[in-house]
Scaffold this motif. Structure first.
Motif, PDB file in Angstrom:
ATOM      1  N   SER A 112       0.841  -1.199   0.000  1.00 38.56           N
ATOM      2  CA  SER A 112       0.000   0.000   0.000  1.00 38.56           C
ATOM      3  C   SER A 112       0.876   1.248   0.000  1.00 38.56           C
ATOM      4  O   SER A 112       2.043   1.204   0.354  1.00 38.56           O
ATOM      5  CB  SER A 112      -0.914   0.023   1.231  1.00 38.56           C
ATOM      6  N   ILE A 113       0.247   2.354  -0.416  1.00 37.28           N
ATOM      7  CA  ILE A 113       0.901   3.666  -0.374  1.00 37.28           C
ATOM      8  C   ILE A 113      -0.051   4.631   0.313  1.00 37.28           C
ATOM      9  O   ILE A 113      -1.184   4.804  -0.129  1.00 37.28           O
ATOM     10  CB  ILE A 113       1.242   4.209  -1.781  1.00 37.28           C
ATOM     11  N   ASN A 114       0.415   5.225   1.380  1.00 38.69           N
ATOM     12  CA  ASN A 114      -0.351   6.248   2.083  1.00 38.69           C
ATOM     13  C   ASN A 114       0.125   7.592   1.537  1.00 38.69           C
ATOM     14  O   ASN A 114       1.163   8.095   1.937  1.00 38.69           O
ATOM     15  CB  ASN A 114      -0.119   6.152   3.600  1.00 38.69           C
ATOM     16  N   ARG A 115      -0.642   8.130   0.603  1.00 36.49           N
ATOM     17  CA  ARG A 115      -0.219   9.327  -0.122  1.00 36.49           C
ATOM     18  C   ARG A 115      -0.281  10.569   0.755  1.00 36.49           C
ATOM     19  O   ARG A 115      -1.263  10.818   1.443  1.00 36.49           O
ATOM     20  CB  ARG A 115      -1.087   9.528  -1.355  1.00 36.49           C
ATOM     21  N   ASN A 116       0.776  11.356   0.684  1.00 36.19           N
ATOM     22  CA  ASN A 116       0.879  12.629   1.377  1.00 36.19           C
ATOM     23  C   ASN A 116       1.180  13.682   0.314  1.00 36.19           C
ATOM     24  O   ASN A 116       2.259  13.678  -0.265  1.00 36.19           O
ATOM     25  CB  ASN A 116       1.991  12.575   2.429  1.00 36.19           C
ATOM     26  N   LEU A 117       0.237  14.540   0.042  1.00 35.68           N
ATOM     27  CA  LEU A 117       0.394  15.516  -1.039  1.00 35.68           C
ATOM     28  C   LEU A 117       1.457  16.563  -0.756  1.00 35.68           C
ATOM     29  O   LEU A 117       2.028  17.146  -1.668  1.00 35.68           O
ATOM     30  CB  LEU A 117      -0.947  16.196  -1.329  1.00 35.68           C
ATOM     31  N   SER A 118       1.744  16.817   0.507  1.00 35.90           N
ATOM     32  CA  SER A 118       2.696  17.874   0.835  1.00 35.90           C
ATOM     33  C   SER A 118       4.118  17.368   1.053  1.00 35.90           C
ATOM     34  O   SER A 118       5.043  18.160   1.164  1.00 35.90           O
ATOM     35  CB  SER A 118       2.236  18.634   2.086  1.00 35.90           C
ATOM     36  N   GLY A 119       4.309  16.053   1.120  1.00 35.36           N
ATOM     37  CA  GLY A 119       5.649  15.527   1.378  1.00 35.36           C
ATOM     38  C   GLY A 119       5.783  14.106   0.885  1.00 35.36           C
ATOM     39  O   GLY A 119       5.118  13.696  -0.064  1.00 35.36           O
ATOM     40  N   ALA A 120       6.635  13.342   1.539  1.00 36.84           N
ATOM     41  CA  ALA A 120       6.880  11.957   1.157  1.00 36.84           C
ATOM     42  C   ALA A 120       5.685  11.074   1.522  1.00 36.84           C
ATOM     43  O   ALA A 120       5.058  11.259   2.550  1.00 36.84           O
ATOM     44  CB  ALA A 120       8.145  11.454   1.836  1.00 36.84           C
ATOM     45  N   LYS A 122       4.118   7.271   2.345  1.00 32.50           N
ATOM     46  CA  LYS A 122       4.575   6.064   3.025  1.00 32.50           C
ATOM     47  C   LYS A 122       4.198   4.808   2.226  1.00 32.50           C
ATOM     48  O   LYS A 122       3.044   4.606   1.877  1.00 32.50           O
ATOM     49  CB  LYS A 122       3.958   5.986   4.419  1.00 32.50           C
ATOM     50  N   VAL A 123       5.195   3.958   1.967  1.00 29.90           N
ATOM     51  CA  VAL A 123       4.995   2.692   1.271  1.00 29.90           C
ATOM     52  C   VAL A 123       5.086   1.578   2.309  1.00 29.90           C
ATOM     53  O   VAL A 123       6.025   1.528   3.091  1.00 29.90           O
ATOM     54  CB  VAL A 123       6.069   2.471   0.184  1.00 29.90           C
TER      55      VAL A 123
END
Length: 152
Positions: A112-120, A122-123
């Motif tokens: 999974s990828i926890n998308r963060n629009l402002s930074g990195a 998390k995979v």
């Protein structure tokens, strides 16, 4: 199916292109066979203290640079490798992708990828608490590679 071989003496690395009207099971099997044969050629020795380990690259979740060392991570363990990230990046199979300045990821192991629009972003991986972060600069390329991997 047609098979065609073109010789180009100007190439520095062999390239295989598959042309098809759609991606089906046959095309995915051909791709998988080619990638697997490439994986078999790559031999990396992994170290823990004075012990050498000979693991399949398929077991590796990611490579990570930490200080002056590079570590290969499996779901349950970490092993030191005697390569720099840039050396690994140029020799690893196409299943591995640089996702930050300090990390190369095995895209086949992404859960999974926890998308963060402002930074990195998390995979995460299945069956392990280990995780890594993909920088914004590499996020789009990772998404493209993952889409190709699952055939969408």
């Amino acid at each position: 199916m047609k098979v065609k071989i073109e010789i180009d003496p100007n190439l520095t690395e062999s390239e295989i292109i598959i042309k098809c009207s759609k991606i089906d099971d046959e095309i995915l099997n051909i791709q998988s066979s080619l990638l697997n044969s490439e994986n078999e050629k790559k031999k990396i020795v992994f170290y823990q203290d004075d012990v050498e380990y000979y693991l399949s690259l398929e077991e590796i979740l990611f490579f990570e640079a930490n200080d002056n060392d590079v570590w290969a991570h499996t779901p349950d363990d970490s092993f030191k490798v005697k390569y720099k990230l840039y050396e690994l990046e140029s020799t690893l199979p196409k299943d591995f992708l640089r996702i930050s300045k300090s990390t190369i990821l095995n895209i086949k192991k992404v859960y999974s990828i926890n998308r963060n629009l402002s930074g990195a972003s998390k995979v995460q991986f299945n069956g392990t608490p280990k995780s890594v972060y993909v920088s914004r600069n590499y996020f789009k390329l990772l998404k493209e590679k993952l889409s190709l991997e699952i055939g969408t």
